[in-house]
Scaffold this motif. Structure first.
Motif, PDB file in Angstrom:
ATOM      1  N   ASN A  43       0.788  -1.253   0.229  1.00 17.67           N
ATOM      2  CA  ASN A  43      -0.149  -0.157  -0.158  1.00 17.67           C
ATOM      3  C   ASN A  43       0.611   1.701   0.253  1.00 17.67           C
ATOM      4  OD1 ASN A  43       0.703   0.573   3.021  1.00 17.67           O
ATOM      5  ND2 ASN A  43      -0.980  -0.970   3.207  1.00 17.67           N
ATOM      6  N   CYS A  44       1.969   0.960   0.459  1.00 18.69           N
ATOM      7  CA  CYS A  44       3.176   2.286   0.881  1.00 18.69           C
ATOM      8  C   CYS A  44       3.287   2.865  -0.928  1.00 18.69           C
ATOM      9  CB  CYS A  44       4.373   2.459   1.421  1.00 18.69           C
ATOM     10  SG  CYS A  44       5.237   1.363   0.253  1.00 18.69           S
ATOM     11  N   PHE A 110       3.844  12.750  -0.948  1.00 15.57           N
ATOM     12  CA  PHE A 110       2.404  12.670  -1.258  1.00 15.57           C
ATOM     13  C   PHE A 110       2.668  11.913   0.873  1.00 15.57           C
ATOM     14  CE2 PHE A 110       1.174  11.540  -5.097  1.00 15.57           C
ATOM     15  CZ  PHE A 110       0.225  12.401  -5.732  1.00 15.57           C
ATOM     16  N   ILE A 113       2.300  15.531   2.830  1.00 14.61           N
ATOM     17  CA  ILE A 113       1.667  16.488   2.735  1.00 14.61           C
ATOM     18  C   ILE A 113       0.701  16.119   4.343  1.00 14.61           C
ATOM     19  CG2 ILE A 113       1.277  17.052   0.446  1.00 14.61           C
ATOM     20  CD1 ILE A 113      -1.335  15.880   0.481  1.00 14.61           C
ATOM     21  N   GLY A 193      -9.504   7.424   2.886  1.00 20.58           N
ATOM     22  CA  GLY A 193      -9.032   8.193   2.055  1.00 20.58           C
ATOM     23  C   GLY A 193      -7.938   9.140   3.177  1.00 20.58           C
ATOM     24  N   ASP A 194      -7.549  10.614   3.368  1.00 25.41           N
ATOM     25  CA  ASP A 194      -7.069  11.045   3.645  1.00 25.41           C
ATOM     26  C   ASP A 194      -6.997  11.168   5.378  1.00 25.41           C
ATOM     27  OD1 ASP A 194      -8.368  12.931   3.396  1.00 25.41           O
ATOM     28  OD2 ASP A 194      -7.066  13.906   1.900  1.00 25.41           O
TER      29      ASP A 194
ATOM     30  N   THR B 348      -0.725   6.083  -0.857  1.00 26.52           N
ATOM     31  CA  THR B 348      -0.492   6.924  -0.316  1.00 26.52           C
ATOM     32  C   THR B 348      -0.921   7.541  -1.990  1.00 26.52           C
ATOM     33  OG1 THR B 348       1.513   5.738   0.490  1.00 26.52           O
ATOM     34  CG2 THR B 348       1.666   8.210  -0.281  1.00 26.52           C
ATOM     35  N   PRO B 349      -0.552   7.854  -3.322  1.00 30.37           N
ATOM     36  CA  PRO B 349      -0.871   8.824  -3.993  1.00 30.37           C
ATOM     37  C   PRO B 349      -2.306   8.964  -4.307  1.00 30.37           C
ATOM     38  CG  PRO B 349       0.936   6.870  -4.737  1.00 30.37           C
ATOM     39  CD  PRO B 349       0.272   6.189  -3.621  1.00 30.37           C
ATOM     40  N   ARG B 351      -4.499   8.257  -1.925  1.00 38.52           N
ATOM     41  CA  ARG B 351      -5.130   8.926  -0.300  1.00 38.52           C
ATOM     42  C   ARG B 351      -4.565   9.852  -0.335  1.00 38.52           C
ATOM     43  NH1 ARG B 351      -2.439   5.707   3.083  1.00 38.52           N
ATOM     44  NH2 ARG B 351      -0.258   7.556   3.083  1.00 38.52           N
ATOM     45  N   GLU B 352      -3.667  10.272  -0.646  1.00 38.13           N
ATOM     46  CA  GLU B 352      -3.254  11.720  -0.545  1.00 38.13           C
ATOM     47  C   GLU B 352      -3.311  13.190  -1.907  1.00 38.13           C
ATOM     48  OE1 GLU B 352      -1.944  12.235   2.315  1.00 38.13           O
ATOM     49  OE2 GLU B 352      -1.949  10.851   3.696  1.00 38.13           O
ATOM     50  N   GLY B 353      -3.524  11.856  -2.988  1.00 33.49           N
ATOM     51  CA  GLY B 353      -3.596  13.178  -4.109  1.00 33.49           C
ATOM     52  C   GLY B 353      -5.037  13.682  -4.152  1.00 33.49           C
ATOM     53  N   GLY B 355      -6.868  13.765  -1.845  1.00 35.12           N
ATOM     54  CA  GLY B 355      -7.617  15.000  -1.044  1.00 35.12           C
ATOM     55  C   GLY B 355      -6.468  16.938  -2.168  1.00 35.12           C
TER      56      GLY B 355
END
Lengths: 574, 434
Positions: A43-44, A110, A113, A193-194, B348-349, B351-353, B355
């Motif tokens: 996932n990373c 990413f 942020i 999500g984030d 990561t891309p 999830r953060e992208g 937003g």
């Protein structure tokens, strides 16, 4: 099978993933969510590489004009943690591929942020994969100019673990560890999500016996130890490779010391013993090595010099007949201390050697053993030299009947393990070599402070018959050169000056290894022994015990040696 | 020129009460199933292959080929019918559930027969309560008539169909998320390989098909592959349900052959733009597919090749029409908000992208964006595309990339002059100091 990484061809056996192969051959591929002890999550997206395989034509592998195989590159970067290598595969990491270099920069940008970037107050700083990878592979700055997401901070997930959701990068290592290794599915990811972060299921705490391993495997400072938070910067501690002596498993650990005080223990990888893990009880067991220590010899309550203690020991031993003296050996002490004690008292004519068992509960599925002592197996070996050990019950009966009038206790606690305090009055002498102020030390006439496992060198044999060595993480007040040799302390800690915290009495214990005290009293008692260093004692023991014949300190190293067969049956006297 | 003229509707024919099994049977219902069980399993798969049917769920993968990936043997295997239908602009499966549920059930049974599957799960989005009830009633009828269950049509073939309600996450429409969701897990998409045909539901071989795809399979067996392959575009044949929404006079789901011109669909089938306004933009296949300018719409035909030629794709054939008054910046902002909300947060891309994209598009909507924000959007898209486990990151990045490049002037009109003349790259620290 041949696989090429960054233009270098490697011969490969088996079917490793690209990441496994790369780490084996020394190519660094940064990663966060991958852990060799856990399932693959991918996932990373940090371990992306470009991978291609030879193009197969009707006549096998197609060759280009130079006679080299034509490579079919994948349509997009692939996660090296989840992709197994195959014959003729060609891999480009960030070193040789601009696409991957940019992808790594992108992923780190990413991740950061919404990461708080509070490294200056974060416990993980200095040993943080996110920090290290950002320095090595990351962008030089951020293009993000909005307010970061806010999430819960200082969440108590369980009795020992504190969570900061803002630092969390959602790698799910901790979730997978709880499910797969600890077999205690207490953690999950919530939200989307984030806004994602880790939480325990409703009404459940992260309280499994292995919970604190999630702190070690967390690649950021999201999971921290409640016992270690804000105690020290990582780089201000010295680390010593040693083992945990909390039970018969002998997990490999690092002891982290600052100001001559152990601040934490973390597991050290040893596939034969504990893989990457250790239990919370063992991890927090270091507290008895810092606190409640016997410091400086005492006779009937008053302090003595070490010289006076030696002659007092000799006088005490001479005051009773050897046949009326019993010696309690210890499964908590090193093989060297036990061997030295047995040799010393054997020569004095002592016949009664006592051993206690400490069994609690049952072995669990992973590491925890019911036998709470680290060195019963060594005593099994030494039984051949000492003669059959007497049990605690028989010792009590012998004291009651008056056939035993003197008792020497080597780093054990019989009065805390069933021996009644009232029997003390039947003993004309009670000598205790003690690390801590336990029941026995408090009752004893002569108390000799003994170096603990954190201050000495010695060997332990675990339940699987693996012999391992403890090394001194702390220093004693009177430094012994033979111990200093193996200490993992930094120069800074070894040679403190008087204004350093650790030079104060609360931070430094005045104790000696038991063998050293016995040797100093030997001539006064009229016993001829020569104990010079743990290594010398061990080589003596090895010459007498068949299974230890080929074992040396050098071979034991930091990983230990599997003894060839069951210790008990092979114990042979020379 | 493929047109609606002379086209005979087969997926949603104009027959009242077709959801009742008696009516369905009267109009050729379950004939396809009877035909299928008279053939060998391989012959059924070959018939579907021959028909040229491509999946209707978005990716357009050839269905017969997908079925042939299932391993032979006795291993327990599953069919998952994807009725999650979360893509904005898509509402076609709902019509099948409401007006022709037995066609879907029949197609499911044919798929189960062809692949030797004993259990099929129908994953329906949780909001579709009404349609779940309709489908359940039809399924009960089919069970009562012996089309589903034990010893179907006396051929010793057993299959159960189970309806599962989703809990409202867009990501559950992604096939591997759908499987995790069915298993009761958090619906994170799985890494491929292994593909579902090897390791799927509960680790067993699994095929995932869209509802409309399965309904098409029933039509193929009933009418024959030769008949089917002659409908619509040559390389992407068959009937398709066009879901037309937005600024048209008659929005709705229309059945037609593939390969129809987008213009005919908008101006004839859907009755043209509301209030006689001009067309500004069209999203042809659900919100993830790249947006089209009016010039492209003139040329576009609704099949894989026709849409690739104008730089977009068929998706779910959910056509979103926007008239000249549409604020595309605001429209993109809404779409970005959707993908930000629906990113599962695994990779990561994405999830953060997602937003970050929403925040920057929000700057355009608020009129505070600069040229550097425009450039940054494209860079963020490049860092997201193709870098994640599933295609959600691509689905989120493509609308942004294509809307801001194809309608650049709309975005430029919202920009303010950049005070930071020096330019802005990694070497610059963020202006806000974070």
């Amino acid at each position: 099978m041949k696989v090429t990484i960054d233009n270098i061809e490697h011969e490969v056996n088996g079917k490793p993933t690209i990441l496994e192969l790369a780490s084996k051959v020394g190519v660094e591929i940064p990663h966060f969510c991958y852990h060799p002890g856990l399932s693959i999550s991918g996932n990373c997206r940090m371990c992306l590489v470009e991978a291609g395989t030879p193009k197969m034509g009707p006549n096998g592998v197609e060759l280009d004009a130079d006679g080299k195989p034509v490579i079919m590159w994948g349509p997009k970067p692939t996660t090296s943690c989840s992709t197994p290598v195959s014959e003729g595969m060609v891999v480009k990491t960030g070193k040789t591929s601009k696409v991957i270099e940019d992808a790594q920069k992108g992923v780190l940008e990413f991740i950061l942020i919404n990461h708080p970037l509070d490294c200056p107050i974060c416990d993980q700083a200095g040993e943080c994969p996110l920090q290290e990878n950002t320095f090595k592979f990351g962008p030089e700055g951020s293009r993000f100019e909005f307010e970061k997401n806010h999430k819960p901070k200082r969440v108590e997930l369980g009795p020992n673990v504190m969570f900061d959701a803002e630092r969390c990068i959602n790698c799910t290592r901790c979730v997978r560890f709880s499910d797969e290794v600890a077999k205690a599915p207490q953690l999950t990811v919530i939200q989307r999500g984030d806004h994602n972060y880790i939480a325990t299921f409703p009404g459940i705490e992260l309280d499994n016996p292995y919970a604190m391993n999630v702190i070690d495997i967390c690649p950021v400072g999201a999971l921290t130890s409640k016992h270690f938070r804000f105690k020290s910067r990582v780089w201000e501690m010295s680390e010593t490779d040693t083992i945990c002596t909390g039970c018969a498993n002998g997990c490999n650990v690092k002891m982290w010391v600052k100001n001559n005080e152990i601040l934490r223990q973390t597991p050290r990888e040893n596939q034969a013993v504990n893989q990457w893990w250790m239990c919370d009880e063992g991890r927090l067991g270091f507290k008895s090595l810092n606190e409640n220590r016997v410091s400086g010899p005492r006779f009937k309550g008053s302090e003595l010099s070490w010289e006076a203690a030696s002659s007092q020991l000799a006088d005490s031993l001479k005051s009773v007949q050897a046949s009326e003296l019993a010696v309690v050996v210890s499964p908590f002490a090193t093989l060297e201390d036990n061997y030295a004690s047995i040799k010393f008292f054997k020569k004095l004519g002592v016949k009664t050697f006592v051993r206690y068992q400490h069994v609690k509960g049952q072995d669990d599925h992973l590491l925890i053993k019911a036998d709470k002592t680290p060195n019963q197996a060594a005593l099994d070996l030494l039984e051949g030299i000492a003669g059959k050990f007497t049990t605690g019950e028989k010792l009590a009966a012998a004291i009651e009947s008056g056939s035993i009038k003197g008792l020497v206790v080597i780093e054990e606690n019989p009065f805390g393990n069933g021996l009644s305090d009232s029997l003390k009055s039947k003993l004309s002498i009670l000598v205790s070599f003690s690390t801590n102020w336990d029941e026995t030390a408090k009752l004893a006439d002569l108390v000799i402070p003994a170096a603990s496992v954190a201050e000495t060198i010695g060997t332990f044999i675990n339940a699987k018959g693996i012999i391992q060595k403890v090394r001194p993480a702390k220093v004693l007040k009177l430094q012994n050169r033979s111990l200093m040799r193996e200490t993992g302390l930094s120069r800074w800690d070894k040679h403190a000056w008087k204004y350093d915290k650790w030079a104060q009495p609360t931070h430094v214990t005045d104790a000696k290894p038991t063998w050293e005290v016995l040797e100093s009293a030997a001539s006064a008692v009229g016993v001829e022994v020569s104990f010079k260093s743990p290594e010398q004692i061990f080589s003596k023991a090895a010459s007498e015990i068949a299974v230890l014949k080929d074992v040396t300190y050098e071979k034991i190293g930091t990983a230990g040696v599997q003894l060839t067969s069951s210790a008990k049956t092979e114990a042979v006297l020379s | 020129m493929i047109s609606l003229a002379g086209y005979e509707k087969v997926i949603l024919p104009d027959i009242p009460n077709l959801n009742q099994i008696a009516v369905y049977e009267k109009h050729g219902g379950y004939e396809g199933l009877k035909k299928a069980v008279s053939l060998s399993q391989d012959d059924v798969i070959n018939e579907v292959k021959k028909s040229g049917l491509r999946g209707r769920g978005g990716a357009g993968f050839p269905t017969g080929l997908k079925w042939s990936f299932m391993p032979k043997g006795d291993k327990v295997r599953y069919l998952a019918c994807n009725g999650d239908e979360g893509e904005p602009g898509t509402f076609k499966d709902r019509q099948i559930f409401e007006f022709n549920p037995h066609l879907f059930i029949e197609g499911t049974l044919i798929a189960c027969y062809a692949m030797g599957i004993k259990t099929a799960y129908v994953y329906i989005r949780g909001e579709y309560v009404k349609w779940i009830n309709i489908l359940q009633a039809s399924l009960d009828e089919a069970y009562a008539k012996g089309y589903v269950g034990q010893n179907i049509l006396g051929k010793g073939f057993n299959t159960d169909i189970v309806i599962h309600r989703g809990a409202g996450a867009y990501i559950c429409g992604e096939e591997s998320s759908l499987m995790n969701s069915l298993e009761g897990k958090r619906p994170y998409p799985r890494i491929k390989p292994p593909f579902p045909a090897q390791v799927g539901l509960w680790g067993q071989p699994t095929t995932i098909n869209n509802i409309e795809t399965l309904a098409n399979a029933a039509v193929i067996l009933r009418k024959g592959a030769d008949w089917y392959s002659k409908i619509g575009a040559e390389k992407h044949p068959g009937p398709v349900l066009y879901g037309i929404s937005g600024h048209v006079n008659k929005p709705g789901v229309y059945e037609g052959p593939t390969g129809m011109s987008l213009k005919e669909l908008i101006y004839d089938v859907a009755g043209g733009i509301k209030n006689g306004k001009k067309l500004k933009a069209v999203i042809p296949g659900g919100s993830s597919t790249p947006i089209l300018t009016p010039e492209s719409v003139e040329k576009a035909t609704m099949d894989a090749d026709g849409l690739r030629a104008v730089g977009t794709s068929m998706g779910t054939a959910g056509i979103i029409v926007m008239d000249e008054d549409t604020d595309l910046v605001e429209a993109l902002h809404i779409l970005s908000k959707f993908y930000h909300h629906e990113s599962c947060g695994q990779c990561t891309p994405c999830r953060e992208g997602t937003g970050w994209l929403e925040k920057i598009v929000g700057k355009f909507a608020a009129g505070t964006a600069t040229q550097q924000d425009y450039d940054l959007l494209l860079k963020i898209c490049a860092n997201m595309e193709g870098r994640t486990v599933c295609a959600l990151a691509d689905a989120a990045a493509w609308p942004v990339r294509n809307t801001i490049t194809r309608f650049k002037e709309e975005f430029e009109a919202r920009m303010i002059e950049n005070k930071n003349k020096a330019g802005w790259d990694y070497s610059m620290k963020a202006v806000s100091g974070v």
